[in-house]
Design an enzyme around this catalytic site. Structure first.
Site: not given
Ligand code: G6P
Length: 605
Positions: A2, A27, A74, A98-99, A477, A481, A484, A500, A600
């Site tokens: 948010c 965000r 969000w 927010n929160g 990773e 990616k 996502e 396994h 974000k």
């Molecule tokens: C969210 C983002 C990810 C990020 C993660 C941790 O899930 O979408 O891209 O890796 O948060 O965020 P940070 O700001 O703690 O690295």
């Protein structure tokens, strides 16, 4: 997650707030809204989906007024609907939040005079405005009513209140979610980050944990968590650092991938001195019995790579944990060990909570962060900045490679401090590290091939990523990616683990991406790749020239990377992992920079 904007301005607030909310889009959000006070009357507009929907609504149903609050939501409590969108309103008060208010159910019961049916939304936030309106109806002033409300709230929040009849008043509070106050010329602003306030002012006050503020056009009065009136610095935040542009690229993610040679170069300037590692902050790894790295998402993957480096180079035992697990599993925290949190935003709620859990128990609390003003950077003992600049794409790219670069430098430092390497070996490694910007730049040459492969990958419904050693987290990773931003199911396995269980998934419809530089583990990786190909698995081998020559027979496609010292491979191989995901998403036409359901900066647990 948010975003908040608040304005006491000289001009019509609605268009300025919509612009500010656009800057907060990165965000992640699924509905948006604004409220203003015009001639003493409070009114609001809200819309589900992209901000364009709110902007369209404001064309047909405009909102006048020079004072206002705005929000991108969000969803947490309740689906993304107009009724659940912020600002929430009850009688004379509106709020953006927010929160999460953790005691909202108890508050809701307390405020439900006529049963549960009279609630307008399913949100925790509505309890805030109901409670505040209750205090107003008892004759309290807006400030006193807001403060009395905040006194009752438990959980994490950044709040901004706006009142009917008050076009020169915002009341705001910070507990667990950041909030900044912007100072203009006869105007004042409130924002959930500096980017929201960017073009409006470069003079900002960051509220501290527990702070409350009463903002008028004349300025801001601030009270700390114990109710004492206090003053907080006004900082100059260079407008440059707040500007976010795509720089000719189609997406922020593409721009950020291409910036990596530069961002790595920037961070090396801060961490290398001649042929030695010289980080900007002091830390003594020789005094530590172990290191615990705690993080979420991509930052957790960076921590997992660091485990390999710290153990191999410095012989320092490392465990790497997911923040949401670490916090609640009652971990054994060594009094002579360090806990290191890794976080791009420095605000991730789980990571922050894990850090607070370890504070006072571990000898040192270290952090690797991108945002130097963040809660994590401010609360830890030693913060190591990663100098990646603002990262807008939700899928982390340049922050990941810069986290890795800092962690590698710290592992080399630890190796020197613990006597595991001598000056000559350190100079040799530092010489290698200095090659990183050039090698990452060369790695970007695989982009065209990644674009060519995207059609094949986009058709798959499952994709496997395999890697050994430090390439295993890189496989994670790559899979993260891809899922996502392209929404294709992808999983990563340690190459040796495949037989396994996961090998049961292999058939000719499942692309298998094998990350295998020509290093000491190469032959083993190729054996695992052969096991897959024997079952009609379609392999995309990512390796260097000698790897392609030695083991590339029979694969469907190869991405040829520059040869590099093994220690650097995890940083270089991030590039094809990113580009494969990016081009597959572009091919599928998904929203690359703001993928569905993701945020974000995840400021709720
Ligand atoms: C969210 C983002 C990810 C990020 C993660 C941790 O899930 O979408 O891209 O890796 O948060 O965020 P940070 O700001 O703690 O690295």
């Amino acid at each position: 997650m948010c975003g908040i904007i608040g304005i006491l301005g000289d001009h019509q607030a609605a268009p300025i707030m919509v612009d500010a909310l656009k800057r907060l889009e990165y965000r992640g959000y699924d509905s948006a809204g604004i409220a203003t006070v015009q001639d003493g009357t409070l009114d609001r507009r809200r819309a589900v989906g992209k901000l364009a929907n709110l902007a369209d609504l404001l064309v047909t149903d405009p909102l006048a007024g020079r004072a206002g609050i705005g929000h991108t939501r969000w969803a947490t409590h309740g689906a993304p609907t107009v009724a659940n969108a912020h600002p929430h309103r009850a009688g004379r008060v509106a709020v953006v939040h927010n929160g999460i208010i953790e005691n909202f159910a108890a508050l809701r019961r307390e405020l439900s005079v006529g049963g549960d049916g009279d609630w307008e939304s399913q949100t925790d936030t509505e309890t805030i405005v109901r409670l505040c309106e209750h205090h107003l109806s008892q004759g309290k002033s807006p400030q006193d009513a807001a403060f009395a409300t905040i006194d009752r709230l438990e959980g994490a929040y950044a709040l901004c209140f706006l009142f009917d009849g008050e076009d020169d008043l915002l009341v705001c509070a910070r507990a667990g979610s950041p909030l900044a106050i912007g100072h203009g010329e006869g105007e004042m602003f409130v924002g959930s980050d500096a980017i929201a306030l960017g073009p409006l002012t470069d003079r900002m006050t960051y509220l501290e944990e527990g702070d409350r503020a009463v903002v008028t056009r004349a300025g801001a009065r601030i009270w700390d968590g114990r109710g004492r009136q206090t003053s907080r610095d006004v900082q100059r935040i260079p407008l440059d650092s707040q500007r976010i542009e795509k720089g000719g690229h189609r997406h922020y993610m593409a721009k950020e991938i291409h910036e990596q040679p530069q961002t790595i170069s920037d961070v090396l300037d801060a961490y290398l001195d001649g042929d030695r590692v010289a980080p900007p902050e002091a830390v003594d790894f020789a005094a530590l019995s172990r290191l615990t790295i705690v993080a979420c998402g991509t930052a957790h993957i960076a921590g997992t790579v660091a485990k390999y480096w710290f153990e191999q180079l410095a012989r320092l035992p490392v465990e790497c944990d997911i923040a949401s697990e670490y916090r609640y599993r009652d971990p054994v925290i060594a009094a002579d060990g360090a806990v290191m949190v890794v976080s791009q935003s420095g605000e991730t709620a789980d990571t922050l909570a894990a850090m607070r859990h370890a504070t006072g128990k571990a000898a040192r609390i270290l952090s690797v962060v991108n945002v130097p003003t963040s809660s994590i950077a401010r609360e830890c003992d030693v913060a190591f900045p990663i100098h990646a600049g603002v990262e807008v794409g939700v899928a982390s790219t340049k922050a990941f490679v810069n986290q890795l670069t800092v962690l590698l430098c710290l592992a080399v430092l630890a190796a020197r401090q613990r006597g595991a390497i001598d000056a000559a070996r350190e100079a040799e490694i530092v010489g290698d590290i200095r090659r990183l910007p050039g090698l990452v730049s060369q790695s970007l040459a695989v982009e065209e091939a990644c674009a060519d492969l995207s059609g094949w990958l986009a058709e798959a419904s499952d994709i496997l990523f395999l890697g050994r050693g430090a390439m295993y987290p890189l496989a994670q990773e790559g899979a993260l990616k891809l899922k996502e931003i392209s929404y294709i199911h992808a999983e990563a396995y340690a190459s040796g683990e495949l037989k396994h269980g996961p090998i049961a998934l292999v058939d000719k419809t499942v692309p298998i991406v094998v990350l295998a530089p020509h290093d000491a583990l190469f032959e083993k990786s190729i054996s695992n790749m052969q096991e897959v190909m024997a079952r009609e698995g379609q392999v995309l081998l990512v390796t260097d020239k000698s790897g392609a020559e030695a083991g590339g027979g029979g694969v469907r496609a190869t991405l040829t990377m520059p040869a590099c010292p093994p220690l650097l491979a995890p940083i270089l191989y991030a590039v094809p992992a990113q580009l494969l995901a990016y081009h597959t998403a572009v091919h599928k036409g998904t929203d690359v920079d703001q993928p569905r359901n993701l945020a974000k900066s995840v400021t709720v647990e």
